[in-house]
Design an enzyme around this catalytic site. Structure first.
Site, PDB file in Angstrom:
ATOM      1  N   GLU A 157      16.412   4.834  17.795  1.00 48.43           N
ATOM      2  CA  GLU A 157      15.326   3.917  18.141  1.00 48.43           C
ATOM      3  C   GLU A 157      14.924   3.109  16.912  1.00 48.43           C
ATOM      4  OE1 GLU A 157      12.067   6.073  20.066  1.00 48.43           O
ATOM      5  OE2 GLU A 157      13.466   7.708  20.458  1.00 48.43           O
ATOM      6  N   LYS A 209      12.504   1.758  14.133  1.00 49.27           N
ATOM      7  CA  LYS A 209      11.330   2.319  13.475  1.00 49.27           C
ATOM      8  C   LYS A 209      10.315   1.187  13.273  1.00 49.27           C
ATOM      9  CE  LYS A 209       9.910   5.288   9.645  1.00 49.27           C
ATOM     10  NZ  LYS A 209       8.767   4.455   9.231  1.00 49.27           N
ATOM     11  N   ASP A 257       7.143  -0.899  12.308  1.00 51.95           N
ATOM     12  CA  ASP A 257       6.298  -0.813  11.121  1.00 51.95           C
ATOM     13  C   ASP A 257       4.850  -1.076  11.524  1.00 51.95           C
ATOM     14  OD1 ASP A 257       5.810  -0.362   8.492  1.00 51.95           O
ATOM     15  OD2 ASP A 257       6.489  -2.303   7.770  1.00 51.95           O
ATOM     16  N   TYR A 310       6.955   6.053  22.371  1.00 50.59           N
ATOM     17  CA  TYR A 310       8.294   6.592  22.131  1.00 50.59           C
ATOM     18  C   TYR A 310       8.401   8.109  22.200  1.00 50.59           C
ATOM     19  CZ  TYR A 310       6.130   6.687  17.454  1.00 50.59           C
ATOM     20  OH  TYR A 310       5.267   6.859  16.388  1.00 50.59           O
ATOM     21  N   LYS A 334      15.898   4.732   6.442  1.00 48.16           N
ATOM     22  CA  LYS A 334      15.131   3.611   5.901  1.00 48.16           C
ATOM     23  C   LYS A 334      16.080   2.542   5.345  1.00 48.16           C
ATOM     24  CE  LYS A 334      11.138   3.782   5.648  1.00 48.16           C
ATOM     25  NZ  LYS A 334      10.141   4.525   4.853  1.00 48.16           N
ATOM     26  N   CYS A 362      -8.566 -13.010 -23.325  1.00 46.29           N
ATOM     27  CA  CYS A 362      -8.907 -12.614 -21.954  1.00 46.29           C
ATOM     28  C   CYS A 362      -9.156 -13.856 -21.092  1.00 46.29           C
ATOM     29  CB  CYS A 362     -10.155 -11.735 -21.968  1.00 46.29           C
ATOM     30  SG  CYS A 362     -10.755 -11.314 -20.314  1.00 46.29           S
ATOM     31  N   CYS A 379     -13.225 -13.717 -20.060  1.00 52.42           N
ATOM     32  CA  CYS A 379     -14.338 -13.848 -21.013  1.00 52.42           C
ATOM     33  C   CYS A 379     -13.928 -14.453 -22.351  1.00 52.42           C
ATOM     34  CB  CYS A 379     -15.008 -12.488 -21.243  1.00 52.42           C
ATOM     35  SG  CYS A 379     -13.968 -11.306 -22.130  1.00 52.42           S
ATOM     36  N   CYS A 389      -8.570  -6.077 -22.715  1.00 51.18           N
ATOM     37  CA  CYS A 389      -9.718  -6.838 -23.194  1.00 51.18           C
ATOM     38  C   CYS A 389     -10.746  -5.827 -23.689  1.00 51.18           C
ATOM     39  CB  CYS A 389     -10.312  -7.696 -22.077  1.00 51.18           C
ATOM     40  SG  CYS A 389     -11.889  -8.441 -22.533  1.00 51.18           S
ATOM     41  N   CYS A 393     -17.323  -8.252 -20.051  1.00 50.45           N
ATOM     42  CA  CYS A 393     -16.252  -8.981 -19.348  1.00 50.45           C
ATOM     43  C   CYS A 393     -16.472  -8.767 -17.843  1.00 50.45           C
ATOM     44  CB  CYS A 393     -14.889  -8.462 -19.773  1.00 50.45           C
ATOM     45  SG  CYS A 393     -13.505  -9.276 -18.969  1.00 50.45           S
TER      46      CYS A 393
END
Length: 667
Positions: A112, A114, A116, A223, A310, A404, A407, A422, A428
């Site tokens: 069958e 699979k 998602d 299923y 998979k 950064c 900031c 940072c 920040c």
């Protein structure tokens, strides 16, 4: 007269159920949408005027409208197991050999797709849908019956000769078309786009308004028939019967006589999966015979008679447009590649993770390079290579930022670490907000109602700048926030007040001292009676505490040197937050695990990782963070990966499943 009305209502319900079956299951509409809507409105009007004839499975309930504020947790009568995964045909051959060795007779399989999406278990009684529950942890899930009833693929009443009581398992998913529609609407409204159909389907099922769930356009495929008594000899026969009863069953499922037919099925769908209107991430294989399934039985986490194959990660080529940089809660900088949109694994990809400067240098990334992008089970794909043949001669190499992006503070990179930081942790913006989000999180102060979005709004309105500010908030300050109601505001105030009872070790974790995670906070709380004792400890004294090294000790000392941190601590104390050790912090139930070390890996289903580690400590054991020769027990849950492999390679640790761990304590 009432009898005539009741008869008319029942006739309309029967007719509309049949039209739903014709349209969604048989794909053979007998009337137009307009005619269907007229009949539905007629039924709605009759039901509105005659509530005495209410039916919980009326076709009118498909439109939703029921509000569910809390989804009760329901114990599964039959556990919802996960499936073992395989990624190549050698795994499947080994699986088939194990099966044949166990049952010693010929085997056929059902293959069958699979899907998602999100797993669901639906209970039917006397042909009526009674209850729908999410998978949850496999042992219990959330009851979402009202939302599931809005999904047209799922029958509310059954047809034909069906068993009196049983469960149907299936997958709720979003077609690519409906997913794109949702994101198009969100884009128009200026909202962030959803990342993928799977997560969107799962999130939709937990929406409070079933009418909004209906608008999402969810689909479902059923299923698996589950009952103590199985009215068939094979899984294939059950699928065909389910279709007759009114369930939408996959048209692509196939009965396979041998492994060669399975391989052909897998190869075909690996090549043609993107022609489907929905996403799949593999193929599910099941032993067809119900008798053989019973002989094979189950492991601690999965059926021996089923396997998920998979598909491997896909790779596409596209152009790099820009590189931008994100600042995390701890100040860590993460570079992100912004790409020319490209279709990958059924979704449009616009971004990919670059992780750190070393990855960028290893790739040799230049401006506007053509890159290879892979999506291997991650929400954000990653760049795995570059097509240097397409690089322009004047293209410049990507240079990592020095300041950064939020900031402007100059970034630092700690020796032996791959990530830039940072250092402006107290000012920040992403770090300030992240610190407060961390403070209210479940494993810390666990303050109800204060989610990331609300905290960001409060920060933008200059109502909060550090965790101590939560305790000065008033309902009048909170109410003007976007999408904030009276009750929500009161929940926040109540949650903040309740947090004053959270024990010292969780507060210590919540205030966000760098390198002080949950386990380290517990160790510190055991060795120091109060925040003042910890503040006055020297680095040498801190290093004497188990698992506290020089880096952690230095971080703690530096935290208490900062005047702003000290002020925050004093404010928290004045508001009544628990910054001293309670009476039961060091409570030990037994010494059965004394001198034994434990590590937990994989997805745990019998208990949370937090609860497991607490059990270890309360029975005299010790939790450690990595696999080594000093590890006595590795406790594995579902999808255990590299830690399990390393423990097997070293060979000095005993490997337990969750039940064996509980048995160890009880013994």
């Amino acid at each position: 007269m009432p009898e005539n009305i009741q008869q008319k209502i029942e006739e309309l319900r029967t007719e509309l159920h049949q039209h739903n079956y014709n349209y969604y299951i048989l794909d053979e509409a007998k009337i137009s949408d307009f005619e269907f809507d007229l009949k539905l409105k007629e039924l709605q009007e009759l039901e509105k005027n005659h509530p005495e004839f209410y039916d919980a499975n009326s076709p009118t309930l498909r439109v939703g409208g029921e509000i569910t504020k809390n989804f009760p947790t329901i114990q599964h009568q039959f556990r919802m197991y996960s499936l073992d995964n395989s990624y190549d045909f050698d795994d499947l051959e080994d699986w088939e050999k194990r099966i044949i060795k166990t049952i010693n007779e010929p085997v056929e399989f059902v293959a069958e797709l699979k899907y998602d999406g999100a797993s669901i278990s639906i209970f039917y009684e006397s042909g009526k849908l009674r209850q729908a529950v999410t998978r949850g942890d496999g042992f219990q899930g959330d009851e979402i019956t009202a939302n599931v009833k809005t999904i047209s693929d799922i029958p509310l009443t059954l047809k034909g000769d069906f068993p009196t009581q049983f469960f149907m398992r299936g997958e709720i998913y979003l077609t690519r078309k409906n997913f794109d529609k949702i994101n198009a609407r969100r884009e128009e409204e200026g909202l962030d786009l959803f990342m993928n159909p799977r997560n969107t389907a799962s999130g939709s099922l937990k929406m409070q308004d079933s009418a909004e769930v209906r608008k999402r356009g969810l689909s479902a495929v059923l299923y698996q028939f589950i009952s103590s008594e199985i009215p068939a000899e094979t899984h294939w026969e059950l699928l065909q019967n389910s279709r007759k009863w009114g369930f939408k069953v996959s048209d692509q499922a196939k009965l396979c006589k041998n492994l060669d037919e399975i391989k052909a099925f897998i190869t075909y769908w690996d090549e043609h999966r993107h022609e489907l209107p929905f996403e799949i991430d593999g193929i599910v294989l099941k032993v067809n015979s119900i008798k053989q399934q019973a002989q094979l039985g189950y492991t601690a986490k999965s059926p021996r008679w089923a396997m998920a194959y998979k598909f491997k990660a896909e790779k596409v080529e596209t152009e790099l447009l820009t590189v931008t940089y994100q600042v995390g809660r701890t100040g860590a900088i993460t570079p992100v590649a912004n790409l020319k949109p490209v279709l990958l694994a059924g979704t449009i990809v616009k971004r990919a993770s670059l992780h750190n400067e070393d990855i960028i240098k290893k790739l040799g990334l230049h401006e506007h390079d053509f890159v290879y992008v892979e999506k291997g089970g991650e929400i954000i794909p990653k760049i795995v290579g570059i097509n240097e043949e397409k690089r322009k001669s004047d293209s410049k190499e990507i240079e990592y930022i020095t300041n950064c992006p939020e900031c402007g503070t100059e970034l630092v990179r700690i020796e032996d670490q791959a990530i830039h930081f940072c250092p402006n942790d107290l000012h920040c913006p992403p770090q300030v907000v992240g610190r407060m989000i961390h403070y209210v999180s479940r494993k810390a102060l666990d303050i109800e109602g204060l989610g990331a979005e609300t905290i960001e709004q409060l920060y933008r309105e200059k109502l909060i700048e550090n965790p101590a500010d939560f305790y000065t908030l008033t309902k009048e300050q909170i109410l003007p926030l976007e999408r904030m109601a009276e009750k929500s505001a009161q929940n926040i105030i109540d949650g903040v007040e309740k947090s004053k009872q959270i024990p010292f070790e969780k507060v210590l974790f919540g205030i966000g001292i760098k390198h002080v995670g949950e386990t380290v906070a517990k160790k510190l709380a055991k060795n120091f009676n109060s925040i003042d004792d910890l503040k006055n400890a020297t680095a040498e004294e801190l290093i004497q505490v188990e698992d506290i090294g020089g880096k952690i000790a230095e971080s703690i000392v530096n935290f208490f040197k900062d005047p702003e941190n000290l002020l925050m601590i004093e404010r928290l104390k004045s508001y009544g937050v628990q910054l001293e050790k309670g009476e039961n912090t060091n409570e030990v139930i037994s010494t059965v695990l004394e001198d034994k070390t434990f590590l937990f890996t994989g997805k745990l289903s019998l208990f949370t990782r937090e609860a497991a580690e607490e059990m270890v400590e309360k029975h005299g054991g010790k939790n450690i963070s990595a696999v080594s020769k000093n590890l006595n027990y590795l406790v594995v849950g579902e999808k255990a990966g590299s830690k399990l492999k390393k423990a097997q390679d070293i060979g000095t640790s005993e490997i337990l499943d969750e039940q064996q761990f509980l048995d160890l304590i009880s013994n």
